[in-house]
Design an enzyme around this catalytic site. Structure first.
Site, PDB file in Angstrom:
ATOM      1  N   ASP A   1     -62.754  18.816  -9.645  1.00 48.65           N
ATOM      2  CA  ASP A   1     -64.088  18.258  -9.867  1.00 48.65           C
ATOM      3  C   ASP A   1     -65.104  18.946  -8.950  1.00 48.65           C
ATOM      4  O   ASP A   1     -66.103  19.488  -9.410  1.00 48.65           O
ATOM      5  CB  ASP A   1     -64.083  16.738  -9.601  1.00 48.65           C
ATOM      6  CG  ASP A   1     -62.980  16.038 -10.377  1.00 48.65           C
ATOM      7  OD1 ASP A   1     -63.065  16.010 -11.602  1.00 48.65           O
ATOM      8  OD2 ASP A   1     -62.022  15.539  -9.740  1.00 48.65           O
TER       9      ASP A   1
ATOM     10  N   GLU B   1     -58.255  22.520 -14.374  1.00 45.52           N
ATOM     11  CA  GLU B   1     -59.292  23.205 -15.171  1.00 45.52           C
ATOM     12  C   GLU B   1     -59.835  24.460 -14.492  1.00 45.52           C
ATOM     13  O   GLU B   1     -59.881  25.531 -15.089  1.00 45.52           O
ATOM     14  CB  GLU B   1     -60.449  22.233 -15.476  1.00 45.52           C
ATOM     15  CG  GLU B   1     -61.541  22.911 -16.274  1.00 45.52           C
ATOM     16  CD  GLU B   1     -62.516  21.973 -16.944  1.00 45.52           C
ATOM     17  OE1 GLU B   1     -62.120  20.866 -17.351  1.00 45.52           O
ATOM     18  OE2 GLU B   1     -63.696  22.363 -17.076  1.00 45.52           O
TER      19      GLU B   1
HETATM   20  C1  LIG Z   1     -54.842  26.692  -4.553  1.00 43.02           C
HETATM   21  C2  LIG Z   1     -56.311  26.732  -4.237  1.00 43.02           C
HETATM   22  C3  LIG Z   1     -57.244  26.226  -5.098  1.00 43.02           C
HETATM   23  N1  LIG Z   1     -58.564  26.273  -4.804  1.00 43.02           N
HETATM   24  C4  LIG Z   1     -59.558  25.715  -5.727  1.00 43.02           C
HETATM   25  C5  LIG Z   1     -59.669  26.376  -7.066  1.00 43.02           C
HETATM   26  C6  LIG Z   1     -60.269  25.267  -7.894  1.00 43.02           C
HETATM   27  O1  LIG Z   1     -61.667  25.267  -7.729  1.00 43.02           O
HETATM   28  C7  LIG Z   1     -59.663  24.016  -7.284  1.00 43.02           C
HETATM   29  C8  LIG Z   1     -58.521  23.456  -8.102  1.00 43.02           C
HETATM   30  O2  LIG Z   1     -59.005  22.863  -9.266  1.00 43.02           O
HETATM   31  P1  LIG Z   1     -58.178  22.817 -10.603  1.00 43.02           P
HETATM   32  O3  LIG Z   1     -57.616  24.129 -10.831  1.00 43.02           O
HETATM   33  O4  LIG Z   1     -59.068  22.289 -11.681  1.00 43.02           O
HETATM   34  O5  LIG Z   1     -56.955  21.831 -10.343  1.00 43.02           O
HETATM   35  P2  LIG Z   1     -56.881  20.377  -9.620  1.00 43.02           P
HETATM   36  O6  LIG Z   1     -55.689  19.708 -10.101  1.00 43.02           O
HETATM   37  O7  LIG Z   1     -56.977  20.533  -8.158  1.00 43.02           O
HETATM   38  O8  LIG Z   1     -58.156  19.654 -10.091  1.00 43.02           O
HETATM   39  C9  LIG Z   1     -58.447  18.866 -11.183  1.00 43.02           C
HETATM   40  O9  LIG Z   1     -58.176  19.112 -12.456  1.00 43.02           O
HETATM   41  C10 LIG Z   1     -59.176  18.552 -13.310  1.00 43.02           C
HETATM   42  C11 LIG Z   1     -58.863  18.906 -14.740  1.00 43.02           C
HETATM   43  C12 LIG Z   1     -59.274  17.071 -13.102  1.00 43.02           C
HETATM   44  O10 LIG Z   1     -60.382  16.590 -13.789  1.00 43.02           O
HETATM   45  C13 LIG Z   1     -59.522  16.759 -11.672  1.00 43.02           C
HETATM   46  O11 LIG Z   1     -59.539  15.368 -11.457  1.00 43.02           O
HETATM   47  C14 LIG Z   1     -58.572  17.453 -10.775  1.00 43.02           C
HETATM   48  O12 LIG Z   1     -57.326  16.863 -10.756  1.00 43.02           O
HETATM   49  O13 LIG Z   1     -59.212  24.356  -6.004  1.00 43.02           O
HETATM   50  C15 LIG Z   1     -59.011  26.836  -3.626  1.00 43.02           C
HETATM   51  O14 LIG Z   1     -60.239  26.906  -3.390  1.00 43.02           O
HETATM   52  N2  LIG Z   1     -58.095  27.325  -2.746  1.00 43.02           N
HETATM   53  C16 LIG Z   1     -56.750  27.303  -2.996  1.00 43.02           C
HETATM   54  O15 LIG Z   1     -55.961  27.768  -2.142  1.00 43.02           O
END
Ligand SMILES: Cc1cn([C@H]2C[C@H](O)[C@@H](COP(=O)(O)OP(=O)(O)O[C@H]3O[C@@H](C)[C@H](O)[C@@H](O)[C@H]3O)O2)c(=O)[nH]c1=O
Length: 383
Positions: A21, A281
């Site tokens: 998010d 996402e």
């Molecule tokens: C592994 C990693 C990720 N990130 C960042 C990349 C992304 O912006 C974020 C992870 O987000 P996501 O990939 O979307 O996975 P996620 O599972 O973390 O996030 C979400 O998924 C959505 C579909 C839901 O609506 C949310 O509620 C939430 O669960 O973290 C970093 O900045 N550093 C890291 O080392």
């Protein structure tokens, strides 16, 4: 319609779970400001999650400026807003409830702001019919419009910053830059020849089974796992606490725990690896811009609704790549099957999947970038 519209913008972000998010809202905020010169205020309710992906965040600050974006801790403020506080454009993320007092102030403002509900990404067809649909406020003279990201021109497209694809291509052509980047996480020179895999998934993914297959396989695999991801299964493999710097090798597999890094570095990690396991996402979209093969772990929903969404995407993306379909369904618990055979087939298809990833990227580029598309839409609504 004015090309100067909007000058001001607010994004409301509620962190429901994890980092996606705030990850998406932060990308939006930065891009609106950096590429379009808009004064952006990002309201976010969870600064600790924000800090995890952007270490400059001060978790104690009610108000701060980060990279030109005003960040406000959204902590139940209400009743303190007047029309002068309302920007030209208001974006609520995933249908969050904006404070009622803020909505009243929106209705009092002249002209009324454009109000957008930014929705989740899905390849399902109904999205095309709902993209840009209006919704009248039941009481006030306000209309909210739905805006959906997506994979074709009937949707808002995908988030992509200016120069992203070029930066990625340049990095991927620069073996020394990639080696130096991975070297920061302890990846040794000789590991550069292994199949480099980044692993980001939810805890229920069948990680241990895949580790077993990789360990027993003929191909050397170097798996990089950000701290906290699949913690128990990673600890079971390395036999120690899964903190950044921990690593172990068994058979053909080396697993390395790396720090959970700032968002811009995470992009580079995806660019540097041969195969990316992503989730949710935002990382899913970034893997598509990395133009490398990837496996998506979808955010689970009740009654396995996410399997429908997963299949809709695979149908569009995994054209001519049955091994990716089979592996992805197994990875997401949507079918049974022996991990070994599924991985062997996927591995054999990696060159074809790399070509497909590039083709897909070109297709996605043709849809424009989401922020520009959203601004065009908002301008068409402004009075
Ligand atoms: C592994 C990693 C990720 N990130 C960042 C990349 C992304 O912006 C974020 C992870 O987000 P996501 O990939 O979307 O996975 P996620 O599972 O973390 O996030 C979400 O998924 C959505 C579909 C839901 O609506 C949310 O509620 C939430 O669960 O973290 C970093 O900045 N550093 C890291 O080392």
């Amino acid at each position: 319609m004015s090309p100067d519209f909007p000058r001001t913008l607010a994004i409301f972000c509620k962190v429901v779970d994890n980092y996606g998010d705030i990850g998406i809202c932060w990308r939006l905020a930065r891009q609106f400001h950096a590429e379009h010169g808009i004064a952006v205020t990002l309201w976010v309710d969870d600064l600790a999650s924000f800090r995890r992906i952007w270490p400059q965040v001060d978790t104690a600050a009610e108000l701060q400026n980060i990279d030109g974006v005003t960040v406000r801790h959204w902590a139940g403020q209400d009743g303190q807003f007047g029309p002068a506080d309302i920007p030209d454009l208001v974006i609520e993320f995933f249908g969050v409830d904006i404070p009622p007092g803020y909505i009243e102030a929106m209705a009092q403002r002249e002209p009324r702001p454009v109000w957008i509900n930014y929705e989740g990404l899905s390849a399902e067809e109904w999205v095309e019919g709902c993209h840009r649909l209006p919704s009248m406020h039941p009481r006030l003279k306000l209309i909210k419009h739905f805006f959906f990201p997506g994979f074709n021109e009937k949707t808002g497209g995908l988030l992509r910053e200016r120069g992203l694809v070029e930066d990625c291509a340049r990095f991927q052509e620069d073996a020394a830059a990639m080696a130096a980047f991975l070297g920061r996480f302890g990846v040794r020179e000789e590991e550069m020849a292994a199949l480099k895999v980044s692993l980001f998934c939810y805890p229920h993914a069948p990680v241990s089974e895949l580790f077993d297959v990789w360990a027993q396989g003929a191909m050397k695999v170097s798996c990089l796992v950000p701290e906290g991801v699949a913690r128990e299964k990673v600890e079971a493999f390395i036999g120690a606490r899964a903190q950044a710097g921990a690593a172990a090798t068994r058979g053909a597999l080396t697993v390395r725990v790396i720090p959970f890094m700032p968002q811009t570095d995470y992009d580079r990690l995806l660019w540097a690896c041969d195969v990316n396991f992503v989730r949710g996402e935002d990382s899913w979209v970034r893997a598509q811009w990395a133009a490398r093969p990837f496996v998506w772990h979808i955010y689970p929903q009740d009654e396995n609704l996410h399997h429908v969404k997963l299949r809709a995407f695979l149908q569009k993306y995994a054209v001519g790549a049955q091994s990716l379909v089979d592996f992805s369904l197994r990875w997401n618990d949507a079918r049974e099957g022996q991990m070994e055979g599924l991985w062997t087939s996927l591995q054999a298809e990696l060159p074809g999947l790399t070509r497909r990833a590039r083709e897909w990227e070109a297709q996605m580029l043709a849809n424009g970038d989401l922020v520009s598309n959203l601004l065009d839409f908002a301008r068409s609504l402004s009075t």
